[in-house]
Design an enzyme around this catalytic site. Sequence first.
Site, PDB file in Angstrom:
ATOM      1  N   CYS A  88      15.074   8.196  -3.521  1.00  0.00           N
ATOM      2  CA  CYS A  88      15.153   6.760  -3.049  1.00  0.00           C
ATOM      3  C   CYS A  88      13.775   5.846  -2.874  1.00  0.00           C
ATOM      4  CB  CYS A  88      15.976   6.681  -1.966  1.00  0.00           C
ATOM      5  SG  CYS A  88      15.455   7.148  -0.501  1.00  0.00           S
ATOM      6  N   TYR A 133      24.517  54.372   6.335  1.00  0.00           N
ATOM      7  CA  TYR A 133      25.573  55.219   5.550  1.00  0.00           C
ATOM      8  C   TYR A 133      24.586  56.432   5.375  1.00  0.00           C
ATOM      9  CZ  TYR A 133      27.659  50.866   4.057  1.00  0.00           C
ATOM     10  OH  TYR A 133      28.570  49.691   4.089  1.00  0.00           O
ATOM     11  N   ASP A 170      19.378  50.718  -1.372  1.00  0.00           N
ATOM     12  CA  ASP A 170      18.099  50.458  -1.396  1.00  0.00           C
ATOM     13  C   ASP A 170      17.713  49.757   0.063  1.00  0.00           C
ATOM     14  OD1 ASP A 170      15.587  49.850  -2.188  1.00  0.00           O
ATOM     15  OD2 ASP A 170      16.108  48.068  -3.428  1.00  0.00           O
ATOM     16  N   CYS A 201      10.427   9.929  -0.779  1.00  0.00           N
ATOM     17  CA  CYS A 201      11.565  10.794  -1.451  1.00  0.00           C
ATOM     18  C   CYS A 201      11.661  10.568  -2.939  1.00  0.00           C
ATOM     19  CB  CYS A 201      13.024  10.126  -0.691  1.00  0.00           C
ATOM     20  SG  CYS A 201      14.524  10.788  -1.431  1.00  0.00           S
ATOM     21  N   CYS A 250      19.914   6.535   0.665  1.00  0.00           N
ATOM     22  CA  CYS A 250      19.357   7.447  -0.263  1.00  0.00           C
ATOM     23  C   CYS A 250      20.280   8.078  -1.442  1.00  0.00           C
ATOM     24  CB  CYS A 250      18.675   8.514   0.433  1.00  0.00           C
ATOM     25  SG  CYS A 250      18.122  10.017  -0.789  1.00  0.00           S
ATOM     26  N   LYS A 272      22.956  54.907  -4.848  1.00  0.00           N
ATOM     27  CA  LYS A 272      21.638  54.942  -4.153  1.00  0.00           C
ATOM     28  C   LYS A 272      21.382  53.561  -3.272  1.00  0.00           C
ATOM     29  CE  LYS A 272      17.102  56.606  -4.994  1.00  0.00           C
ATOM     30  NZ  LYS A 272      16.409  55.255  -4.172  1.00  0.00           N
ATOM     31  N   CYS A 315      13.911  13.100   4.062  1.00  0.00           N
ATOM     32  CA  CYS A 315      13.930  11.721   3.724  1.00  0.00           C
ATOM     33  C   CYS A 315      14.381  10.920   4.745  1.00  0.00           C
ATOM     34  CB  CYS A 315      14.714  11.669   2.410  1.00  0.00           C
ATOM     35  SG  CYS A 315      15.266   9.913   2.100  1.00  0.00           S
ATOM     36  N   GLU A 344      26.862  59.122  -6.018  1.00  0.00           N
ATOM     37  CA  GLU A 344      26.897  58.446  -4.820  1.00  0.00           C
ATOM     38  C   GLU A 344      25.950  57.232  -5.226  1.00  0.00           C
ATOM     39  OE1 GLU A 344      24.987  60.350  -1.658  1.00  0.00           O
ATOM     40  OE2 GLU A 344      25.933  62.260  -2.011  1.00  0.00           O
ATOM     41  N   LYS A 375      18.607  55.191 -12.377  1.00  0.00           N
ATOM     42  CA  LYS A 375      18.153  54.055 -12.035  1.00  0.00           C
ATOM     43  C   LYS A 375      18.842  52.862 -12.597  1.00  0.00           C
ATOM     44  CE  LYS A 375      14.624  53.883  -9.557  1.00  0.00           C
ATOM     45  NZ  LYS A 375      14.505  53.534  -8.086  1.00  0.00           N
TER      46      LYS A 375
HETATM   47  N1  5U1 Z   1      22.980  58.364  -1.799  1.00  0.00           N
HETATM   48  C1  5U1 Z   1      21.785  59.055  -1.575  1.00  0.00           C
HETATM   49  N2  5U1 Z   1      20.645  58.394  -1.631  1.00  0.00           N
HETATM   50  N3  5U1 Z   1      19.714  59.522  -1.480  1.00  0.00           N
HETATM   51  C2  5U1 Z   1      18.325  59.596  -1.331  1.00  0.00           C
HETATM   52  N4  5U1 Z   1      21.728  60.297  -1.680  1.00  0.00           N
HETATM   53  C3  5U1 Z   1      20.443  60.622  -1.638  1.00  0.00           C
HETATM   54  N5  5U1 Z   1      19.569  61.997  -1.516  1.00  0.00           N
HETATM   55  C4  5U1 Z   1      18.322  61.845  -1.201  1.00  0.00           C
HETATM   56  C5  5U1 Z   1      17.582  60.647  -1.239  1.00  0.00           C
HETATM   57  C6  5U1 Z   1      16.232  60.677  -1.032  1.00  0.00           C
HETATM   58  O1  5U1 Z   1      17.641  62.947  -1.194  1.00  0.00           O
HETATM   59  C7  5U1 Z   1      18.436  64.194  -1.126  1.00  0.00           C
HETATM   60  C8  5U1 Z   1      17.347  65.193  -1.655  1.00  0.00           C
HETATM   61  C9  5U1 Z   1      19.010  64.676  -0.177  1.00  0.00           C
END
Ligand code: 5U1
Length: 680
Positions: free
Chosen positions: A413, A225, A119, A410, A434, A117, A428, A115, A316
């Site tokens: 000009c 998600y 952020d 500016c 200008c 990850k 400006c 999947e 990562k």
């Molecule tokens: N996609 C995904 N991100 N993530 C973060 N799966 C996922 N699982 C995680 C974490 C912290 O922890 C598992 C241990 C359930």
Amino acid sequence: MSNDVPAKVAQLRQQLNDWSYRYYVLDDPAVPDAEYDRLYRQLFELEQSHPELISADSPTQRVGDRPLAHFDQVQHEVAMLSLDNAFNDEDLIGFDRRIRDRLKADADNVAYVAEPKLDGLAVSLLYQNGQLVRGATRGDGQTGEDISANVRTIRSIPLTLRGDNIPSLIEIRGEVVMPHEGFAALNKRQEESGAKIFANPRNAAAGSLRQLDTRITAQRPLEFYAYSVAQLEGVDMPETHYELLELVRSLGVRVNAEVRVCSGVDELLSFYQSILSRRDQLGYDIDGVVYKVNNLIWQNTLGFVSKAPRWAIAHKFPAQEEITVLRDVEWQVGRTGALTPVARLEPVSVGGVTVSNATLHNMDEIQRLDLRIGDSVVIYRAGDVIPKVVRVVTERRSTAVSDIVMPTSCPVCGSEIFLAEGEAIARCTGGLICAAQQKEAIKHFASRKAMDIDGLGDKLVEVFVDQKLIATMADLFSLRSEQIAGLERMGEKSAANLIESLQKSRKTTLQRFLFSLGIREVGEATALALSKHFGSVQAVMDASEEALLAVPDVGPVVASYIRHFFMQSHNLEVIQALRDAGVTWEEFDPAEASEPQPLTGQTWVLTGSLSVLTRDKAKEYLLALGAKVAGSVSAKTTQVVAGDAAGSKLEKATKLGVSVMDEAAFIDKLKELGITLDEG
Ligand code: 5U1
């Protein structure tokens, strides 16, 4: 009649929940947003007149009406763990080998779920008998904060689960993120209102979720998600993680569409490469991918080590933030005269792309960052978001740094710079004298959605202004072929072509003309609303702020910009010069044009590639005939025009039984309705 109200309320809620599910979980919108909003309004009004029918799971009850005093603490029944990291292929190979050794798996290839990850912020959602009863942050993994009121404002989180196999209890975990588009728009709004600018989408998401006033959270573009289930009661536990995610999806909670089952390390690595290569197109930040052993019994056997499971790992990606040095700050002048500081950086690779410039937004932001030339700075870059300076690494500051000073005149000009009281953005005052504003104004004037001058790109505008061949947009129409042939990348043929397209572009529409003037905040939609409301340029020019406020889409700020634009004598001179140069458009008397147009009330969708008309032209004709032009097909679509290689929209129209015509039939229809097609 009033006996039907509870049934009507229930039906509206069901319909709205179904549409949300189609939109967020299936990624297949059933109706345009306006239709959703219309039904929402109906439900809201019914509930207002029958308050006894309001229930917490109603789609109208997502936002609270007063701020919370504080967030309560939440003890997680099952700890929210973190993940071990793999930074390279060897780390991953080691992870897979350790798993196979521990499982003594005779099978060479263990099945994993892979999947992206995301952020953002890890969040736990607790549903009891299908109702969302709690949302919590991760906190330290054992104790988090109760952010139930905030998560309820996120439309991709259902307040009620779907289907008839509802668990008596389920705790779903996942990530709340802010997509790039929403993040850029939020920062733009923040910048315009002089509010704090967020360093990156994760900070923006975190700041939004930790708002005590959920009315603010509700305005932030947050998405959820799901990625795991921590507790499940009342339905059978599936055998695999993938099936668990499918169960979550079937309950109406969004799971990322990129999730795949992979077998063995090679498939994991190709998943990693595939996501990495599409990272900038996903629309939200990810910092890697996660692999999890698919078999839940095996997960149990593998167990945990300290705070991380042995059965999962995060692989990562290259960081989206890097450190570099601020070499200088330059001040750019935009089309409206706004002065934007731009950081010139020691080039640095961020997430695989070399970055040497970054936006600093305005002087307030420079002060907030406490930035000096020579500082080491952290840069953030992702997707289409313009790289930005996130913070100064003060520990690395040397004595050789120098202050950043806003120019008083500016840089282009030499005119005075004006910073209005309470505004963050300095401007400006040179207007069309200008060169920076001239250039930007002419580029906008020539652009596709404005006057659509074929062959007149940004570079050429710069050359024409630099060579002093033109100073305003009106000067374009006095250019002669022999003046421009021989300029950089301009042969005789292209010069003649450009003169011809200038000639053609003289005949335009009132909407395009108003848009092309580049009035602040007057985009295509506002220009269309103005043209429909007033019918002529003179009427717009003469309109008071009060009269402008009567136009849909025009608020006090836009009205004041429009008034200000038409009060500048140099702008009036340019408009007159354009008329003198033969630029024309049709005008009408709005008092006589109140009868509906032939396609009023209809919604059309254009799909596939058209060969005779451009997409913009086709849209313009339809709008002129009173139709709405939508981007997606639904049961409410009146007509689809399918060009070559039309794909999913055509398929959907056929499925829904929506009428479809090809381009030839469309052109016949336009002619029948009195449209004279522009040549070319
Ligand atoms: N996609 C995904 N991100 N993530 C973060 N799966 C996922 N699982 C995680 C974490 C912290 O922890 C598992 C241990 C359930």
